[in-house]
Design a protein around this motif. Structure first.
Motif, PDB file in Angstrom:
ATOM      1  N   UNK A 392       0.826  -1.207   0.000  1.00  0.00           N
ATOM      2  CA  UNK A 392       0.000   0.000   0.000  1.00  0.00           C
ATOM      3  C   UNK A 392       0.861   1.258   0.000  1.00  0.00           C
ATOM      4  N   UNK A 393       1.951   1.247   0.806  1.00  0.00           N
ATOM      5  CA  UNK A 393       2.830   2.416   0.848  1.00  0.00           C
ATOM      6  C   UNK A 393       3.447   2.692  -0.520  1.00  0.00           C
ATOM      7  N   UNK A 394       3.842   1.631  -1.217  1.00  0.00           N
ATOM      8  CA  UNK A 394       4.425   1.808  -2.558  1.00  0.00           C
ATOM      9  C   UNK A 394       3.364   2.249  -3.552  1.00  0.00           C
ATOM     10  N   UNK A 395       2.177   1.655  -3.446  1.00  0.00           N
ATOM     11  CA  UNK A 395       1.126   1.904  -4.436  1.00  0.00           C
ATOM     12  C   UNK A 395       0.543   3.306  -4.311  1.00  0.00           C
ATOM     13  N   UNK A 396       0.277   3.729  -3.075  1.00  0.00           N
ATOM     14  CA  UNK A 396      -0.391   5.016  -2.876  1.00  0.00           C
ATOM     15  C   UNK A 396       0.558   6.110  -2.407  1.00  0.00           C
ATOM     16  N   UNK A 397       1.737   5.752  -1.873  1.00  0.00           N
ATOM     17  CA  UNK A 397       2.677   6.743  -1.375  1.00  0.00           C
ATOM     18  C   UNK A 397       3.966   6.799  -2.143  1.00  0.00           C
ATOM     19  N   UNK A 398       4.086   5.965  -3.192  1.00  0.00           N
ATOM     20  CA  UNK A 398       5.202   6.028  -4.132  1.00  0.00           C
ATOM     21  C   UNK A 398       6.524   5.539  -3.559  1.00  0.00           C
ATOM     22  N   UNK A 399       6.592   5.212  -2.279  1.00  0.00           N
ATOM     23  CA  UNK A 399       7.788   4.637  -1.691  1.00  0.00           C
ATOM     24  C   UNK A 399       7.422   4.097  -0.307  1.00  0.00           C
ATOM     25  N   UNK A 400       8.286   3.241   0.220  1.00  0.00           N
ATOM     26  CA  UNK A 400       8.059   2.663   1.550  1.00  0.00           C
ATOM     27  C   UNK A 400       9.355   2.691   2.334  1.00  0.00           C
ATOM     28  N   UNK A 401       9.351   3.415   3.445  1.00  0.00           N
ATOM     29  CA  UNK A 401      10.496   3.446   4.365  1.00  0.00           C
ATOM     30  C   UNK A 401      10.097   2.641   5.603  1.00  0.00           C
ATOM     31  N   UNK A 402      10.813   1.567   5.856  1.00  0.00           N
ATOM     32  CA  UNK A 402      10.448   0.610   6.904  1.00  0.00           C
ATOM     33  C   UNK A 402      11.425   0.748   8.059  1.00  0.00           C
ATOM     34  N   UNK A 403      10.888   1.033   9.261  1.00  0.00           N
ATOM     35  CA  UNK A 403      11.681   1.132  10.496  1.00  0.00           C
ATOM     36  C   UNK A 403      11.147   0.118  11.498  1.00  0.00           C
ATOM     37  N   UNK A 404      12.064  -0.427  12.297  1.00  0.00           N
ATOM     38  CA  UNK A 404      11.669  -1.396  13.331  1.00  0.00           C
ATOM     39  C   UNK A 404      12.278  -0.990  14.664  1.00  0.00           C
ATOM     40  N   UNK A 405      11.485  -1.135  15.724  1.00  0.00           N
ATOM     41  CA  UNK A 405      11.930  -0.865  17.087  1.00  0.00           C
ATOM     42  C   UNK A 405      11.730  -2.135  17.907  1.00  0.00           C
ATOM     43  N   UNK A 406      12.827  -2.632  18.481  1.00  0.00           N
ATOM     44  CA  UNK A 406      12.794  -3.870  19.256  1.00  0.00           C
ATOM     45  C   UNK A 406      12.777  -3.518  20.733  1.00  0.00           C
TER      46      UNK A 406
END
Length: 494
Positions: A392-406
């Motif tokens: 969805x982020x790629x399709x509607x937001x043109x890019x996807x930045x993925x962050x993770x917090x452990x």
């Protein structure tokens, strides 16, 4: 056994049961209050009544102090009053071991020496003190009789005759062990507290069926409803029947809809295959490719709808997985086909150390070596949810930045895009199945309306949370997942 007894004794309806329990609790509390207050008033009446001992003892002393020993003993026996006053003549002070008679200061007028004895030790001087002088022996003994009655313990009184012998007085009715006013007050408070506790327990038992039914109303499985008991009220049984019928009806409706979609999907596969074969004879490559894409989109939409309605998302077995590796593999799959996906290094919480008088320097240490990305989850469902969010982020937001917090107790995944975002008033609607902000029904621009619905359902199935946060430019989707300890316990319970 207790439930059967209560079911026979208590009425069947909720209102009548509340009335009976409330009346019984009020009656029990009133009995404890009446007993406590009655005991206190009775005790105070006895203390006041003990005042008549003073004149009686003073008269007995005056009548016998000039008599010889023989006549004195005989006269004292005649003056005794059963259970109220007992007299005993003693040639000298009696020896009572560790608790001898305690002399009291004589009246200011110079009366006879008076002393008291208590088997429980010294008497409380505060109760023996008087606020004003007592001019006569009768007044002195009256005040003393009331004071001794307040001690609530066996007491003996001793008056010295002029010849050195002693008059010993006891009163089984007034100077003996009894329940004190403080004890009566404690009995009253304890009884009322017990009554309140019993009232709360019975109220909790009355509310228990409704709590159980309310707890499972969010569960779509009709078998999860608690088994009704004979002790339930008529309203609870009616509510159970209504929920059971509603859940069974809903389950049958979903099953019927699933069967219908499955039949449609099955029936469409054959003509779709024939159309695909026939389209191969089309010379126009662009037209042939569009027909293939439309056929694939149609079948994919039907399969997504069937999977969502079947509930296969929450029926998968729980397993131990590495969430960080799962997200890494999803991002790699998108990147391999040229999608704009950026995966940052996982972030770990830090612990700050401080310098002490023994040395050392203040520094911040992360917990990377202590924490892992392991969790209990349904891997297929979770992979599908994360894939939907990244897609969805790629399709509607043109890019996807993925962050993770452990974190020690949970894992947080944040996916940020550069799209227009989702209006705040629409964020609740986009979680609903088949709801799309784009109303053209074009799959290329609006999708099937199940991406966020599936992700939201997966988050709930893992006792997690899915949040949509509008940024100054773009949208952040935050998926918070516990490490699955509660999920594992629930799985064992089933």
């Amino acid at each position: 056994m207790i439930e059967r007894f209560l079911d026979r004794v208590l009425p069947k309806t909720l209102g009548n049961r509340i009335a009976v329990i409330g009346f019984s609790a009020g009656l029990l509390a009133s009995l404890f209050a009446a007993a406590g207050i009655g005991g206190i008033l009775t005790r105070r009446a006895e203390i006041s009544e003990a005042a008549w001992l003073g004149p009686t003892i003073a008269a007995a002393y005056e009548r016998t102090r000039r008599m010889s020993t023989e006549f004195r003993v005989k006269r004292l026996k005649e003056l005794e009053i059963a259970n109220s006053i007992h007299y005993e003549w003693l040639p000298q002070a009696a020896d009572f071991g560790d608790n001898p008679y305690t002399p009291l200061p004589p009246p200011y007028y110079g009366g006879p020496l008076i002393s008291v004895y208590s088997a429980n030790g010294p008497l409380r001087k505060r109760l023996l003190a008087t606020a004003h002088p007592l001019p006569t022996l009768e007044a002195h003994l009256t005040s003393l009789a009331v004071s001794l009655a307040r001690h609530d313990e066996p007491i003996s009184l001793q008056i010295r005759y002029p010849d050195g012998s002693l008059l010993r007085i006891t009163s089984p009715q007034y100077w003996h062990s009894r329940t004190t006013e403080v004890t009566w007050a404690m009995i009253m408070l304890a009884g009322m507290t017990l009554t309140a506790a019993l009232f709360l327990i019975f109220c909790q038992r009355l509310a228990r069926p409704y709590r159980l039914l309310a707890r499972v109303t969010k569960d779509h499985d009709a078998d999860s409803l608690p088994k009704p008991r004979a002790s339930w009220t008529r309203e609870a049984l009616d509510l159970f029947g209504l929920l059971s019928s509603e859940r069974i009806g809903r389950k049958e409706m979903v099953a019927e809809r699933t069967r219908m979609l499955a039949a449609i999907s099955h029936d469409l596969r054959t003509p779709a295959t024939r159309l695909r074969l026939r389209s191969e004879k089309i010379d126009d490559d662009e037209l042939r490719e569009k027909i293939h894409n439309d056929l694939d989109s149609m079948l994919t939409m039907i399969e997504d709808a069937i999977d969502f309605l079947k509930g296969t998302i929450v029926e998968e077995e729980v397993q131990k997985i590495d969430f960080l590796s799962l997200v890494q593999s999803i991002c790699d799959d998108f990147a391999d086909v040229g999608m704009p996906v950026t995966l940052t290094d996982p972030q770990y919480p830090t612990v700050e150390t401080r310098s002490t008088v023994f040395g050392g320097e203040a520094e911040a240490l992360d917990l990377k070596r202590l924490l892992t990305g392991n969790m209990m989850a349904r891997p297929v469902a979770l992979k599908r949810a994360v894939s939907n969010l990244v897609g969805n982020a790629i399709k509607y937001g043109h890019q996807a930045k993925v962050d993770m917090l452990v974190k020690p107790g949970e894992l947080v995944l944040e996916i940020t895009d550069r799209g227009p975002g989702i209006p705040d008033e629409e964020q609740g609607n986009v979680m609903k199945p088949f709801y799309r902000l784009e109303k053209s029904r074009n799959r290329e621009t609006g999708g099937s309306g199940l991406g966020l619905s599936i992700a939201y359902t997966v988050a709930q199935a893992h006792h997690g949370k899915l949040e949509l946060i509008n940024l100054q430019r773009g949208l952040m989707v935050r998926l918070t997942l516990p490490r699955g300890l509660e999920l594992q316990e629930n799985q064992r319970g089933h």
